[in-house]
Write an enzyme that holds these catalytic residues in place. Structure first.
Site, PDB file in Angstrom:
ATOM      1  CE  LYS A   1      -3.831   2.039   2.713  1.00 54.62           C
ATOM      2  NZ  LYS A   1      -4.676   1.889   3.914  1.00 54.62           N
TER       3      LYS A   1
ATOM      4  CB  SER B   1      -8.000   3.806   3.108  1.00 54.78           C
ATOM      5  OG  SER B   1      -7.150   3.143   4.019  1.00 54.78           O
TER       6      SER B   1
ATOM      7  CB  SER C   1      -8.354   0.975   5.999  1.00 56.13           C
ATOM      8  OG  SER C   1      -9.030   2.206   6.000  1.00 56.13           O
TER       9      SER C   1
END
Lengths: 480, 95, 484
Positions: free
Chosen positions: C76, C151, C175
């Protein structure tokens, strides 16, 4: 109207650690800009603070030294504001739960009275960087080497009533932090900084007046001046019908005045909250005890001991305990030469003058404790007179060897052989018949003063080496 | 709790964000809605409840006082917007 | 090849069936073929990946063990990667080439993974749909009109479409778990403090935790094994030995007490999602588990509490983005104030600014007690609810998300509705507990996630529970169409 001044001090003492409070970067002074600012100090995205163990121990040392309540559980909080020398946009400090709680110190006033000044709290925090305002095409340069340097902020109660008291308190804290080895006390380099909260109120009124916070004071002399200027300014403002505004004022040493810091005037809302990157610091009794047990003898105790153990005057004892190095130096010399008062005198007069003249610290003195002890021993055993000793001291200072080396090389050994002295005395009497006659005709009361002439002549002939006591005795006898 | 455009400007100033006069109204509306959601908290009696700032009941670990960061100024400043002579540059700071 | 598990790929690498370079090329090609429509990557590091693959091949040739050597994964874009752009989904950091590695990155590097690139995400991890990314929204491979969740939407989408073997994610309020649910993959948020936060760009420091996103519990276990552990650079890192996450995967579940909280099956939960989740729990009963009714009375307050605590922390965490030392700086600032305000206003997106302002407000003089302090007190109550619950059960099960993936744009203009999509995941972060999402039966062709919440540091048991389900079902093996 009679005015009373109320002063409280906030002292920032830079803790003498090797690395920063939350990072492993060096705290050494004077490096090239930004070469000692690691990613944590720069507040790069993703970095995290880890607390330096030594910082906690130093705070506990200070707390123990002022007999303070120690925070068994203290918490770091974020103080949020934007400033270019504050990389993260917040300063990690302590707010609700500081590591050191209420304590106190004693100060001595000019009239000899002792006053207790309360310490409200002392908390740990990180220092900011430095803004350099010399012209970079109209820009300001930021050096973050100092960012993250550990500070102990020591906040006093508003207990001081004059600039002199404030200075006495600041000196006391300065002395203390150096005694316990947590701060080098260097005010020029900013390792010891004082901010003063000053207000005035009509004598007898209980309610405090509006205070101004004075910043940028980097010597005790300026502290006194800044406060005195501010007191006068505030009284003038009130007496001419105005009101004192609560604000931060900068002391300008060149102009000897304080002026408002406009940029910091706008009301700040620091939005303190516990720093989620750090956990509560817990102090256990064992740790506190073990740290307290390593504290050196503190200045007040040492001063009292010097006075009683060595029979020194308050003033001498005070002066000799100003720093732990000086006190140690004194004790070493006094023990070696056996005459504490003589030692005190020599350190407080000759040595201090010599150091001042060369702008040196005690640690740099070419006359070490051993060398001075060697010199004083020659005074006590009457090898040389006090006067000659000053000459020898100078030679030792200039690196010409020990006292014995100098005395030997320059032939300064005192003449104590009474036959030799008598010979010189006779010669002086024979050479000065007129003075002898005057002396003998003079009133008894004027004679001691007149004797000085003959003593001077004898000393001159003996190149200062004749034992003054013996000279006096012989002259008295011979002149009748 | 309902925020006014004026409140929004005050908060924006604290957070160093610019909100134009045109936006202030709609931002005030958004923030008011969120605060409305948050308002539910006031129903709960939290007398004598200790605040919880950390999920785990741990205490701060301490680091040995050692220097082991090397100078990386060049690398760090290669990503900086403006530097000169090793300093970060910002518009003139007035004290 | 892309449907193989980590252990299968590791075996293939060792038998010489293919090299890591070949495997890496294969996935880089898939990214080229499919990411145009998914937008799951912000940065693809082809050169570095192939270099790492070459090194991995050498390590394998030298006989080194370690199942992750040569396995292509993605990070990420919230994790700092030395020498590689680390944007956090924001214009603010579009030019930020991190000068150091996050601990998670460093550890995975050491264990030999190949990093294919950095995945897309909601800006500064603030979002539940991946629509707040400055790099544009990520699409859900199951329906490119739908959001992947957020997210960590880029990681979820990429793992789901098998553009990488597995990926890292972070979870502040759901997330990892919510996008895992919406994209049909397995995601685990460990106990707070289990994985180092060093080098992970902070959103809300007391809630953030990194974890694995993978195709199965087994793969997640292998990845977590490499990620977890004490880190002296993170004061909030737990000094607790890391369990063996792999060896217990097959442990029997007989007697396992599954807690079902009525609060997680109330109003707002899509009825088909509920059915799917209940069916999954029923499957556990068949595996020998018993069901216990529990209650989490304060869980309804977790969203309000979260939207005070997280913004408060983020408002402070994001103050360092000031245009001075790194990141975006506005053109020709007139003065210091202008530099700050324009750099931040132009560099941050709307949702980030909204949360910064909420946070600044909640901490400001006069409001601190009513908002921040109150929230931290209720947080305590929420945490105590779990403590009580775990006296009666070993794991809590329920839905990860109240619905399947919603359409792009559907909630984008209504922050409060968007916030409520994390209603089942947030409480775990407030309490610091580990949570997991695994795929159960899809609804109308869209994935559904079953959420497992464990007690502190009980990751091994969660993985075991998840793995057992995956040995008797194959929902986790279902792939979106068009990515074969």
């Amino acid at each position: 109207m009679q005015w009373e001044t109320v002063i409280g001090l906030e002292i920032h003492a830079q803790l003498a650690t090797k690395s920063k409070i939350f990072s492993a970067a060096s705290t050494a002074f004077g490096a090239e800009p930004n070469t000692q600012a690691c990613n944590v100090d720069l507040g790069l995205p993703g970095v995290l603070p880890v607390l330096n163990e030594e910082v906690v121990k130093m705070a506990v040392r200070f707390g123990s030294a002022i007999e303070a309540e120690l925070g068994k559980r203290s918490v770091f909080a974020r103080k949020n504001y934007f400033y270019p020398d504050l990389p993260k946009g917040y300063q990690i400090s302590q707010f609700e739960l500081p590591i050191v709680g209420k304590g106190h110190v004693e100060i001595r006033l000019d009239d000899g009275a002792v006053k207790t000044v309360g310490v409200t709290r002392a908390h740990l925090e990180e220092d900011a960087g430095k803004s350099l305002h010399e012209d970079f095409h109209g820009m300001t340069g930021i050096d973050l080497n100092r960012a993250g340097t550990p500070l102990l902020e020591i906040v006093s109660e508003p207990d001081m009533r004059s600039a002199k008291e404030a200075v006495a308190y600041a000196r006391k804290i300065h002395q203390l932090v150096r005694y316990i080895g947590i701060c080098d006390g260097n005010m020029q380099e900013g390792s010891f900084r004082c901010d003063a909260n000053v207000s005035v109120r009509p004598m007898g009124q209980e309610k405090l007046g509006t205070r101004a916070e004075l910043k940028n004071i980097n010597s005790f002399r300026f502290l006194e001046r800044a406060i005195n200027f501010e007191i006068e300014r505030q009284v003038d403002v009130i007496e001419s019908g105005g009101e004192v505004v609560q604000e931060t004022r900068l002391y300008d040493a060149n102009k000897d005045e304080t002026r408002s810091m406009r940029s910091k005037e706008e009301a700040n809302d620091y939005r303190y909250f516990p720093d989620p990157d750090l956990l509560p610091v817990e102090l256990d009794d064992e740790l506190i005890k073990s740290i307290a047990s390593t504290l050196p003898e503190l200045p007040d105790a040492k001063r009292d001991r010097f006075a009683s153990e060595y029979g020194l005057s308050e003033a001498d004892a005070d002066q000799l305990t100003a720093s732990i190095e000086l006190a140690d130096y004194f004790e070493q010399v006094a023990k070696a030469c056996g005459d504490a008062k003589l030692t005190a005198n020599w350190i407080n007069v000759e040595l201090t003058a010599a150091l001042n003249k060369s702008d040196m610290e005690l640690g740099e003195s070419p006359v070490t404790a051993d060398l001075l002890a060697g010199l004083l021993a020659r005074i006590t055993d009457k090898t040389i007179s006090g006067k000659i000793a000053k000459q020898v001291f100078e030679a030792i200072w200039n690196g010409e060897g020990t006292a014995d080396d100098v005395i030997e090389a320059k032939g300064l050994k005192q003449i104590t052989d009474s036959g030799a002295i008598e010979k010189i005395v006779d010669e002086v009497i024979a050479n000065n018949p007129q003075q002898v006659e005057n002396y003998q005709n003079a009133d008894e009361s004027k004679r001691p003063k007149m004797l000085g002439f003959f003593v001077g002549q004898v000393m001159k002939l003996s190149q200062g080496k004749a034992n003054p006591q013996q000279v006096n005795e012989l002259l008295n006898k011979k002149l009748g | 709790m309902s925020l006014t455009p004026d409140d929004v400007q005050k908060i924006a100033h604290l957070a160093k964000l610019a909100v134009s006069e045109e936006e202030a109204g709609s931002v005030a509306g958004d923030l008011t809605n969120i605060l409305g959601l948050v308002e539910q908290m006031q129903q709960v009696d939290t007398t004598d409840v200790l605040p919880m700032s950390h999920p785990l009941h741990m205490t701060q670990r301490l680091r040995t006082d050692e220097v082991n960061e090397q100078d990386q100024r060049e690398k760090f400043q290669s990503i900086a917007p403006a530097t000169e002579n090793g300093l970060y540059l910002v518009p003139k700071v007035i004290e | 090849m892309h449907n193989k598990s980590i252990s299968e790929l590791a075996a293939g690498l060792r038998s010489g069936e293919y090299s890591s370079v070949e495997l890496t090329r294969y996935f880089l090609d898939r990214i080229k073929d499919y990411d145009g429509q998914l937008n799951s990557f912000i940065t693809v590091c082809e050169e570095q990946a192939l270099e790492q693959a070459r090194l991995a091949d050498e390590r394998i040739k030298a006989g080194e063990g370690g199942q992750l050597i040569g396995i292509p994964i993605a990070h990420k874009d919230i994790f700092c990667t030395d020498g590689i752009k680390t944007s956090c989904g924001s214009k603010m950091l579009d030019n930020f080439v991190s000068p150091y590695d996050a601990t998670v990155v460093e550890r995975l590097k050491q264990s030999g993974v190949v990093m294919l690139g950095k995945t897309n995400m909601d800006e500064f991890a603030m979002g539940s749909s991946n629509e707040t990314s400055w790099y544009g929204p990520v699409k859900n491979p199951w329906d490119t009109e739908a959001v992947p969740g957020g997210s960590s939407g880029g990681s979820a989408s990429a793992v789901s479409a098998k553009l990488c073997v597995a990926a890292t994610g972070t979870d502040t309020g759901g997330s990892i778990r919510q996008p895992a649910a919406l994209c049909g993959i397995t995601g685990l948020k460990p106990t707070y403090g289990r994985v180092s936060r060093y080098g992970m760009i902070a959103f809300a420091s007391s809630l953030d935790q990194a974890g694995p996103m993978a195709s199965s519990a087994e793969d997640a276990a292998i990845l977590l094994q490499a990620m977890a552990g004490f880190d002296k650079r993170d004061s909030t890192s737990a000094q607790k030995e890391v369990a063996d996450y792999v060896s217990g995967l097959d442990n029997d579940l007989t007697g396992l007490r599954i807690g079902i909280a009525r609060e997680y099956f109330g109003e707002g939960l899509d009825s088909e999602v509920e059915q799917s989740v209940r069916a999954a729990i029923e499957k556990y009963r068949e595996l020998g588990a018993e069901i216990v009714e529990i209650s989490l009375p304060n869980s309804g307050l977790s969203v309000p509490v979260y939207y005070v605590v997280a913004p408060a922390e983020c408002s402070s965490n994001l103050s360092r983005f000031d245009g001075v030392r790194f990141g975006y700086r506005c053109e020709d600032p007139a003065d210091l104030e202008d530099l700050y305000k324009r750099s931040r206003t132009e560099g941050f997106g709307a949702e980030v600014k909204r949360r910064i302002m909420i946070g600044a407000y909640a901490l400001s003089a006069g409001y601190y007690d009513a908002y921040y302090l109150k929230a931290q007190q209720i947080r305590h109550l929420i945490s105590d609810d779990f403590k009580n619950a775990f006296e009666q059960c070993d794991v809590i099960m329920g839905p990860t998300s109240p619905t399947t993936a919603f359409k792009l744009g559907e909630k984008a203009d209504d922050p409060v509705t968007m916030y409520l999509s994390d209603i089942y995941t947030i409480a775990t972060n407030l309490a610091g507990l580990p949570g997991m999402s695994i795929p159960c039966e899809p609804v109308a062709g869209m994935p559904v996630g079953l959420q497992l919440i464990g007690n502190y540091f009980d990751e091994a048991r969660l993985l075991n529970i998840a793995h057992k389900y995956q040995t008797v079902t194959d929902w986790h093996k279902q792939r979106p169409e068009g990515y074969s």
